[in-house]
Design an enzyme around this catalytic site. Sequence first.
Site, PDB file in Angstrom:
ATOM      1  N   ASP A  38       0.819  -1.132  -0.057  1.00  0.00           N
ATOM      2  CA  ASP A  38       0.196   0.043   0.006  1.00  0.00           C
ATOM      3  C   ASP A  38       0.943   1.393   0.067  1.00  0.00           C
ATOM      4  O   ASP A  38       1.640   1.261   1.104  1.00  0.00           O
ATOM      5  CB  ASP A  38      -0.959  -0.041   1.238  1.00  0.00           C
ATOM      6  CG  ASP A  38      -2.052   1.135   1.286  1.00  0.00           C
ATOM      7  OD1 ASP A  38      -1.977   1.670   0.241  1.00  0.00           O
ATOM      8  OD2 ASP A  38      -2.922   0.893   1.942  1.00  0.00           O
ATOM      9  N   ASP A  39       0.853   2.265  -0.885  1.00  0.00           N
ATOM     10  CA  ASP A  39       1.770   3.341  -1.218  1.00  0.00           C
ATOM     11  C   ASP A  39       3.059   3.111  -1.387  1.00  0.00           C
ATOM     12  O   ASP A  39       3.998   3.813  -1.160  1.00  0.00           O
ATOM     13  CB  ASP A  39       1.333   4.209  -0.003  1.00  0.00           C
ATOM     14  CG  ASP A  39       0.169   4.743   0.131  1.00  0.00           C
ATOM     15  OD1 ASP A  39      -0.806   4.347  -0.746  1.00  0.00           O
ATOM     16  OD2 ASP A  39      -0.227   5.641   0.903  1.00  0.00           O
ATOM     17  N   CYS A  77      -6.077   4.490  -3.252  1.00  0.00           N
ATOM     18  CA  CYS A  77      -6.496   3.154  -2.633  1.00  0.00           C
ATOM     19  C   CYS A  77      -7.877   2.412  -3.142  1.00  0.00           C
ATOM     20  O   CYS A  77      -7.666   1.230  -3.976  1.00  0.00           O
ATOM     21  CB  CYS A  77      -6.710   3.244  -1.228  1.00  0.00           C
ATOM     22  SG  CYS A  77      -4.908   3.417  -0.471  1.00  0.00           S
ATOM     23  N   ARG A  81      -7.981  -1.103  -5.744  1.00  0.00           N
ATOM     24  CA  ARG A  81      -8.200  -2.453  -5.477  1.00  0.00           C
ATOM     25  C   ARG A  81      -9.533  -2.882  -6.110  1.00  0.00           C
ATOM     26  O   ARG A  81      -9.752  -4.073  -6.597  1.00  0.00           O
ATOM     27  CB  ARG A  81      -8.781  -2.282  -3.934  1.00  0.00           C
ATOM     28  CG  ARG A  81      -7.434  -2.422  -3.019  1.00  0.00           C
ATOM     29  CD  ARG A  81      -7.623  -1.505  -1.716  1.00  0.00           C
ATOM     30  NE  ARG A  81      -6.256  -0.909  -1.733  1.00  0.00           N
ATOM     31  CZ  ARG A  81      -5.423  -1.583  -0.811  1.00  0.00           C
ATOM     32  NH1 ARG A  81      -5.640  -2.664  -0.287  1.00  0.00           N
ATOM     33  NH2 ARG A  81      -4.057  -0.836  -0.820  1.00  0.00           N
ATOM     34  N   LYS A 130      -5.873  -5.428   4.006  1.00  0.00           N
ATOM     35  CA  LYS A 130      -6.703  -4.011   3.900  1.00  0.00           C
ATOM     36  C   LYS A 130      -7.737  -4.358   2.689  1.00  0.00           C
ATOM     37  O   LYS A 130      -7.120  -4.409   1.810  1.00  0.00           O
ATOM     38  CB  LYS A 130      -5.775  -2.877   3.729  1.00  0.00           C
ATOM     39  CG  LYS A 130      -6.724  -1.657   3.468  1.00  0.00           C
ATOM     40  CD  LYS A 130      -5.900  -0.176   3.649  1.00  0.00           C
ATOM     41  CE  LYS A 130      -6.151   0.412   2.003  1.00  0.00           C
ATOM     42  NZ  LYS A 130      -5.297   1.789   2.171  1.00  0.00           N
ATOM     43  N   HIS A 132     -10.886  -2.160   1.875  1.00  0.00           N
ATOM     44  CA  HIS A 132     -11.047  -0.809   1.636  1.00  0.00           C
ATOM     45  C   HIS A 132     -11.967  -0.712   0.220  1.00  0.00           C
ATOM     46  O   HIS A 132     -11.871   0.002  -0.770  1.00  0.00           O
ATOM     47  CB  HIS A 132      -9.614  -0.120   1.087  1.00  0.00           C
ATOM     48  CG  HIS A 132      -9.695   1.266   1.244  1.00  0.00           C
ATOM     49  ND1 HIS A 132      -8.539   2.109   1.174  1.00  0.00           N
ATOM     50  CD2 HIS A 132     -10.934   2.088   1.937  1.00  0.00           C
ATOM     51  CE1 HIS A 132      -8.953   3.307   1.699  1.00  0.00           C
ATOM     52  NE2 HIS A 132     -10.124   3.379   1.813  1.00  0.00           N
ATOM     53  N   SER A 155      -8.246   2.217   5.366  1.00  0.00           N
ATOM     54  CA  SER A 155      -6.795   2.627   5.612  1.00  0.00           C
ATOM     55  C   SER A 155      -6.516   2.794   7.130  1.00  0.00           C
ATOM     56  O   SER A 155      -7.383   3.129   7.968  1.00  0.00           O
ATOM     57  CB  SER A 155      -6.539   3.884   4.953  1.00  0.00           C
ATOM     58  OG  SER A 155      -6.544   3.676   3.660  1.00  0.00           O
ATOM     59  N   HIS A 221       1.878   2.336   3.897  1.00  0.00           N
ATOM     60  CA  HIS A 221       0.798   3.337   4.022  1.00  0.00           C
ATOM     61  C   HIS A 221       1.219   3.996   5.418  1.00  0.00           C
ATOM     62  O   HIS A 221       1.381   3.250   6.416  1.00  0.00           O
ATOM     63  CB  HIS A 221      -0.635   2.907   4.034  1.00  0.00           C
ATOM     64  CG  HIS A 221      -1.641   3.969   3.901  1.00  0.00           C
ATOM     65  ND1 HIS A 221      -2.001   4.609   4.901  1.00  0.00           N
ATOM     66  CD2 HIS A 221      -2.496   4.309   3.028  1.00  0.00           C
ATOM     67  CE1 HIS A 221      -3.086   5.754   4.517  1.00  0.00           C
ATOM     68  NE2 HIS A 221      -3.159   5.320   3.499  1.00  0.00           N
ATOM     69  N   ASP A 273      -0.627  -0.686  -4.799  1.00  0.00           N
ATOM     70  CA  ASP A 273      -1.924  -0.187  -5.209  1.00  0.00           C
ATOM     71  C   ASP A 273      -1.786   1.145  -5.792  1.00  0.00           C
ATOM     72  O   ASP A 273      -2.711   1.605  -6.600  1.00  0.00           O
ATOM     73  CB  ASP A 273      -2.833  -0.181  -4.013  1.00  0.00           C
ATOM     74  CG  ASP A 273      -2.504   0.969  -2.983  1.00  0.00           C
ATOM     75  OD1 ASP A 273      -1.256   1.238  -2.662  1.00  0.00           O
ATOM     76  OD2 ASP A 273      -3.465   1.320  -2.238  1.00  0.00           O
ATOM     77  N   ASN A 274      -0.680   2.261  -5.485  1.00  0.00           N
ATOM     78  CA  ASN A 274      -0.261   3.284  -6.006  1.00  0.00           C
ATOM     79  C   ASN A 274       0.812   3.832  -5.746  1.00  0.00           C
ATOM     80  O   ASN A 274       1.609   3.408  -4.961  1.00  0.00           O
ATOM     81  CB  ASN A 274      -1.498   4.419  -5.474  1.00  0.00           C
ATOM     82  CG  ASN A 274      -1.671   4.381  -4.132  1.00  0.00           C
ATOM     83  OD1 ASN A 274      -2.580   3.878  -3.430  1.00  0.00           O
ATOM     84  ND2 ASN A 274      -0.675   4.908  -3.257  1.00  0.00           N
ATOM     85  N   LYS A 294       1.413   9.796  -5.622  1.00  0.00           N
ATOM     86  CA  LYS A 294      -0.029   9.208  -5.049  1.00  0.00           C
ATOM     87  C   LYS A 294      -1.021  10.501  -5.408  1.00  0.00           C
ATOM     88  O   LYS A 294      -0.546  11.597  -4.985  1.00  0.00           O
ATOM     89  CB  LYS A 294      -0.084   8.700  -3.658  1.00  0.00           C
ATOM     90  CG  LYS A 294      -1.431   8.602  -3.027  1.00  0.00           C
ATOM     91  CD  LYS A 294      -1.229   7.919  -1.659  1.00  0.00           C
ATOM     92  CE  LYS A 294      -2.645   7.826  -1.094  1.00  0.00           C
ATOM     93  NZ  LYS A 294      -2.504   7.174  -0.011  1.00  0.00           N
TER      94      LYS A 294
END
Length: 449
Positions: A38-39, A77, A81, A130, A132, A155, A221, A273-274, A294
């Site tokens: 994540d991130d 996010c 997903r 996660k 989301h 998150s 994240h 994811d990003n 992001k």
Amino acid sequence: MRKRWGSMLLGLLIAGAAITSVRAEETPLPSIVILLADDLGYGDLGCFGHPTIRTPHLDRMAAEGVKFTQYYAWCYCTPSRAALLLGRLPVRSGLNRVLGARSTGGIPDGETTLAEALKARGYATMCIGKWHLGHHPRFLPTRHGFDHYLGIPYSNDMDRADQGEPPIPLMRDETVIEQPAVQDTLTRRYTEEALKFIRDHAALARQGQPFFLYLPYTFPHVPLHASPAFRGKSPRGLYGDVVEELDASVGQVLQVLRQEQLAGSTLVVFTSDNGPWLSQKLDAGSAGLLREGKITTWEGGVRVPCLAWWPGTIAPGRVVQDLASELDLFATCIELAGGRLPADRPYDSHSLAPLFRGTGSGSRNEVFYYFDDQVTAVRQGPWKLHQKTIESASGQTKSQIQSPPLLFNLATDPSERFNVALEHPDVVERLTKVIEAHRASVSPGSPQH
Ligand code: MG
């Protein structure tokens, strides 16, 4: 004459059926593991050039598998997903905004998740991490194709008391088992759960009953948390500790697959994811040579690391520059599972199975860049046209319409520094038409908030 053609056709059909059944016996359906950071930014892994974050397990995964250098996710996010699990532009399902602790919406019942599609092919399924895509019961993983779930539903920073947000819940299936979730040990506990799931399903998988494990990690994240065993160890500081713990987690997952003799029959994908959340400064990752991060549709916001590993099928040490997207994992996994894309709705997913098997290349010609429900840019070949740009690194998100549009050649200028629109009016005109045609062709779903 007609009779002869008929018998030839019958013979071909019989031969085809025989080939199908022989192949089915010789190559059981592969298990599938998707590991999603994540991130995590494009430049955050050793195998993507980071000088001080140590990622030996991911580097080995790259050496034994394929590394994508032009793989795209979404700019934040929730839509990311949705794209991964549905194989459709997030705007089609209405999942184009970030959901939070006070959201009432989530993944629509009418959508078919990758877990549902694989379950229909006989896969055991689990989601760890996660989610989301909505935290109310009807939106949880267990209602959308996953047999089991362990993780946090959104998150790890969505616990702002001043905004009416409760402490972060940790859930098992549909029950809150810890609140606030103890974040220091989340990665370790996710890993333990993943190893247990693989071991529990190993015997069945060896007998041809595969599994699908989706593990969307909570980190890196913010707020950053690492287990005591990793805290204070990385030269890169806490961010490095967190990524190095993820790396160790991936190493353990691959090791248990080897121990269980499942390495040759399991596809493992690791990605993010990003891009990095640059406004978090030292707590943010790096997009490497890519611009911004992001919450933008500059390359740093959406182009992320991606590795795929499947010893014996994916040739080792490949570096692929073909365009690929997280949208493509859906069609890829469906094809590997011997299924077909549902025909009742449009898909935006191009199978990477031929590329993995070495029988073909990537078939994606375009990438559309979205911010919320709007197309901001398109990429075709090396060319990227921006009609709207977003800046976010400063902490304040500002968007700007670009008229005339900006054009970059990402092959010669991967950092998007030199606008060459004036030199290539033909490309600007062509890509403008591509965006207009795309815009006219997409029907937005009911927005989820
Ligand atoms: Mg993210």
